[in-house]
Design an enzyme around this catalytic site. Structure first.
Site, PDB file in Angstrom:
ATOM      1  N   GLU F  33      69.115  43.861  46.887  1.00 21.30           N
ATOM      2  CA  GLU F  33      68.020  44.442  47.477  1.00 21.30           C
ATOM      3  C   GLU F  33      67.218  43.664  48.309  1.00 21.30           C
ATOM      4  O   GLU F  33      67.091  42.330  47.899  1.00 21.30           O
ATOM      5  CB  GLU F  33      67.109  45.013  46.477  1.00 21.30           C
ATOM      6  N   HIS F  35      64.759  41.281  49.895  1.00 19.13           N
ATOM      7  CA  HIS F  35      63.564  40.559  49.314  1.00 19.13           C
ATOM      8  C   HIS F  35      62.943  39.830  50.296  1.00 19.13           C
ATOM      9  O   HIS F  35      62.541  38.481  50.264  1.00 19.13           O
ATOM     10  CB  HIS F  35      64.053  39.607  48.095  1.00 19.13           C
ATOM     11  N   ASP F  44      67.281  39.748  42.452  1.00 17.10           N
ATOM     12  CA  ASP F  44      67.229  40.262  41.140  1.00 17.10           C
ATOM     13  C   ASP F  44      68.442  39.873  40.330  1.00 17.10           C
ATOM     14  O   ASP F  44      67.776  39.534  39.030  1.00 17.10           O
ATOM     15  CB  ASP F  44      66.888  41.767  41.239  1.00 17.10           C
ATOM     16  N   HIS F 119      65.099  44.216  37.856  1.00 19.96           N
ATOM     17  CA  HIS F 119      64.894  44.957  38.827  1.00 19.96           C
ATOM     18  C   HIS F 119      64.164  46.247  38.571  1.00 19.96           C
ATOM     19  O   HIS F 119      64.623  47.066  37.495  1.00 19.96           O
ATOM     20  CB  HIS F 119      66.171  45.532  39.505  1.00 19.96           C
ATOM     21  N   GLU F 121      62.956  49.030  39.298  1.00 18.91           N
ATOM     22  CA  GLU F 121      63.510  50.467  39.420  1.00 18.91           C
ATOM     23  C   GLU F 121      64.732  50.739  38.308  1.00 18.91           C
ATOM     24  O   GLU F 121      65.074  52.009  38.108  1.00 18.91           O
ATOM     25  CB  GLU F 121      64.239  50.651  40.705  1.00 18.91           C
ATOM     26  N   HIS F 174      56.786  42.017  44.691  1.00 12.25           N
ATOM     27  CA  HIS F 174      58.235  42.073  45.221  1.00 12.25           C
ATOM     28  C   HIS F 174      58.452  41.120  46.388  1.00 12.25           C
ATOM     29  O   HIS F 174      57.739  41.067  47.293  1.00 12.25           O
ATOM     30  CB  HIS F 174      58.645  43.695  45.687  1.00 12.25           C
ATOM     31  N   GLU F 179      58.426  35.728  42.016  1.00 11.85           N
ATOM     32  CA  GLU F 179      59.902  35.745  42.515  1.00 11.85           C
ATOM     33  C   GLU F 179      60.173  34.743  43.196  1.00 11.85           C
ATOM     34  O   GLU F 179      61.298  34.013  43.108  1.00 11.85           O
ATOM     35  CB  GLU F 179      60.298  37.103  43.140  1.00 11.85           C
TER      36      GLU F 179
END
Lengths: 254, 254, 254, 254, 254, 254
Positions: F33, F35, F44, F119, F121, F174, F179
């Site tokens: 995904e 980033h 992730d 992650h 989601e 995010h 992160e």
């Protein structure tokens, strides 16, 4: 028949309204889930339907029949699946139910759909159902879908008023002050104030254990006390939420 | 709270009743489907719920929330999927919904389940959903399920009385005399007698064509005229059906 | 090779016929299901195939291989799933089988498809399979599908002749006079007249019980007596049905 | 009725045999797939059924109706899905069909099941279907399943005799010498020797391209020439295969 | 960042590359499966990734994260599912994983996709996943997919050099000379040469038995000895395979 | 081989460890995904794996290969599915992947499983996968599963130190400070500090719109600025999280 409830309209009244007014259609999503000894099992569907009806009446919308069964109750937000009476769906079932409904509303000519969720655990499966339906409809279809949890429309001011000692967060608001107050507003005859349990707020670690450990959850099913709930608070919260949802619908779907 | 409606009971009231009384639990299965210009889209769910409540009250049973959405409407029994407002599920969705509900009721300790169908098209998918749930529960589980279409409990004597010119058969009884009469009994405010269409009975060949040919179906969605419907007929039919279902429940689940 | 059977044609013969003649393609749908001690397990597929071949020969059509396995046998129409030898599919399997077949025939360029069912329990799953395939093909695809149960093409006159004491209805006609007679016409060597059981017609209540109660069903698996079956009746019924299906195909697909 | 074909047996004959003899039950798995201009579309199901019947007759076994539709044809082993007439299933459909059949045979009391495959592309989906059924049946169920492609039972000696110039491998044996010869043995009336195409063997790279490139595959659908096929070779191969399968069944299921 | 590994690229670097270079994207497909006492469980994913990276570096391609879990291990090619550590997917899961990945790469604008398989059992489920994705994308989508097992790119000359006593066939090459040698080339620190078992090649009958018979498979999990493996052989095989895959990619996707 | 990584262990080492030590097995769940321009697509999965390895090393656990693909990115927590490079799974695929993995680990004899999610989601689909697997395993199976999002193990003290101006909440974290810092700790070579975008925090309404409105999301894909990230903060956060997860594992699985 001035109703906003689709199930009470004839198909020809519904069709005429769709063609003439391009109205917003609300799909309330609930659950059949324990809500303590003082609230009924249908609380989530009842509240989602009531809020939807209230918002719909402000934007000349229509309310489809609620999804009365929801995703499996989780300990930290709904108490968990070990409670008798909680009656839940597998993920795939709920996803399919949402997808099919969206597909059909699109066939009717609906262009403004509001998926109004009243059961926290439903959220991601509704997202998937909507996504699968939109994929099927293709990239150029005019349908747009607003998806929301109704409690996210409360302002901080209202929360501050309802919780003078500080808002503990939505996480523990299962069968607690917010839901009990709004039920007192919409369905006072279904609330047993005398049976509100006294247990303090549940305290969860930063992880889950499967299969669930029932000892984590108060035996009453209430995650923090509903003491302090009253109909007036419910009226204020419900009114604000319905109004602000109506405003969002008007603004987004203008 | 003397209600028979599960959604209005708290989980603890429901649990106590299950443990103490081993009651029959009724699951009404409906649809959101055109029923002519004079009956509402929710007719099938409304009637299945009303009949279930009436039967449940006679056997001290409980009524779960109706499945409000049903299988796709077919021209010969429901008019077909081309009507605006008809909102239907794929087979797999309905099967899964029924399977999940049965699985959950079994977990609650329910031993007597009555799946009461009010939408003809649902029949075989309910059968499959029940079968899949029972397979999961295994051969020694105490749950037994009665499954029925409520209109099959009318006696020939009653049908003769309701249709003095001869009963044309259930096939064309969509939004016609039976459903209109029973709606007049249970929900008179949702019936528009002034809008009953005059079209004669639909005449279908001994096959289907897919995609459907809308010309086969009266534009009103009514398959045979509802003229002759009245609340008294509805009262008689509803009463007989509810009583005979109650009798069957008592006899089978003794 | 004058055969109508697709499985016996080479692909090039089939393709040429599709391109040149735009023929009707028949998909017979059967079952592997007990049919009493006097008829074989494959009766439904054998009859559906034979009727399809007879109809196809009248319209220069083609017959695809039968679906040899069908949906689960129900007590009231097929005796039920407790019989040894009955070999049935889950709903999802049969739906998928039908959907895949329709999708493939459409790819071949078939525009006239006749799904000819010989097993009552298959009906709604075939409907769903066809519907899913048509959804995939999109609204503008030229394929049209006729779906039918072959026995619905018998005239009342013929039924009156075959049942001089009155037609008891198709419901109990499992392994009874109609199927036995038509088997005597098409496959006399597979019928054991000497083993026809004598049990009177089964008598069912207006509901089902799941898991099934084997006591409801005659031990022979025959729901009403096949006494009175003969090849001549079979010839008449089969001929009429095949001719009238052929007529319908010609009329609908003109 | 000395038949080995289950579809031709009554349920009571079948049941008695299962109880008394604990026979091996053969499930032939075929396809409806182009096999060049000289062989019929049903070749794989016809051959699998014929081999199964021949093996079954040697071990007093029973042959269930063939799965007449198989997995999608691939260029390197069956020519590919672009041929008209090839009628194939999605993986999930075939897996489910196999799973359901195994589940049902287990319910009958079958303990020795032989899944006899005649369509190369089916292999892995049959494995999955069997695995899913066995998982459902649980670790202690007495059912054991032998799964095989029938051509793997030819000895090298026979292959050397059939292919004096050297065996090119099973990969290209689609509608070629082996299948044509065995069809000439079992179904000579369905073979058009005069239409055998002359194209040399197909030559494939060590990868696939999706969507398929039709130019990779001879227009006839035949992957290597069937010249050299004759009924006597077919008799030898079929006899050897049937005998060796029978031997394996006896040895494994002793 | 000169990496070819997609997981190490930022989305903007990846996007720019897709737009500018129209590169080939490699999807390595592996398994988590026993590979004897001398190779790690992740061998198939590690090798598929390494080969993909090597091929990608030759064509300026990109390597997506490997599918680390594969289809169920079978006795004849992977030892079988009874080994501890082997961690496998149901067919439907793997099919869906492949379908979703292809769908997403297509959305990115990828037009050249190479599905590079390193686990024999994955093959047919990858085919189905690709097929389902391409069906969804429709007949006019520019995406083309090359699918391959990497070992099929070894020349006979190389196999002759690696196996001076004759190549026993890929069937038994599980955790044997080829995989061990290539692991010694790419991941020497993960190979325990001292633990290579001595068991001779497994000998399988021309059929399978389900549930599997563990006695068919050497207890080590190695189907033929890895003696003779060395890093130099691995280097040669890996180099040849990567180069020939790169050549095929260039030729097919020119 | 002192590794904790399952993919690097031979099956016999793994088996011995399972039997001897009853270790906790960690399953990291990530995504592919976007980033932002400064972090890689695999962030992730890389972080979940790194945290899992760190926690596992403290409890003598094992880390299975990460699920490298995750559920569809949502605008409010991952930027949304319109970003090139984001490569996501349908809900059903992820659910099935999790279910299959849990089923297999249970077969191995694992009794302590930690599903460690990186992650956001993925959360609800992992819950469903675990639930389906546990249902299959039955109520008496000894496997217990801890499920967690790793960031929930940061203490308020740490968050206060990392965000001296106040923690904006995980919702916008995010590709932001947390992160980025932890990536700087574990994978500094994969971070491009020079490319951190400057956009202020995204501001979302209390609802979603489907299909997504890309204008809601900063073009960089970063929801709030990563300015302020550094390796030392990453070291502190990672260390605390790993230690507290290890503590929880020890306490829960004692």
């Amino acid at each position: 028949m001035g109703t906003v409830m689709m199930e009470q309209m004839s198909w020809s009244v519904y069709r005429d309204k769709i063609i003439r007014d391009n109205p917003a259609l609300f799909l309330p999503c609930g659950a059949l889930e324990q809500h303590g000894p003082h609230l009924p099992l249908g609380t989530d569907a009842l509240l989602a339907s009531a809020v939807a009806a209230s918002a719909a009446s402000r934007v000349d919308g229509i309310v489809a029949p609620a999804l009365s069964y929801g995703y499996k109750s989780q300990p930290k937000c709904g108490g968990g699946q070990h409670f008798c009476g909680t009656t839940s769906l597998d993920a795939h079932t709920l996803i399919s139910q949402a997808r099919d409904a969206v597909r059909e509303f699109a066939r009717h000519g609906v262009k403004k759909l509001v998926v109004l969720n009243g059961h926290y655990e439903n959220q991601w499966f509704l997202i998937e159902g909507i996504d699968l339906a939109l994929r099927e409809l293709g990239p150029n279809h005019p349908l747009r879908v607003m998806r929301l949890e109704y409690w996210d429309f409360m302002t901080e001011a209202t929360l501050a008023a309802v919780f003078p000692a500080g808002f503990p967060g939505f996480a523990l608001e299962h069968a607690a002050v917010i839901e009990t107050s709004i039920m007192l507003h919409y369905h006072p005859d279904l609330v047993r104030l005398d049976l509100i349990p006294d247990n303090g707020p549940a305290d969860f670690p930063p992880y889950e254990i499967h299969p669930l450990n029932p000892a984590w959850v108060p035996a009453s099913g209430v995650l923090s006390s509903a003491r302090g709930a009253d109909a007036e608070k419910g009226r204020q919260m419900a009114g604000e939420v319905a109004q602000r949802i109506a405003d969002a619908v008007r603004a987004e779907f203008a």
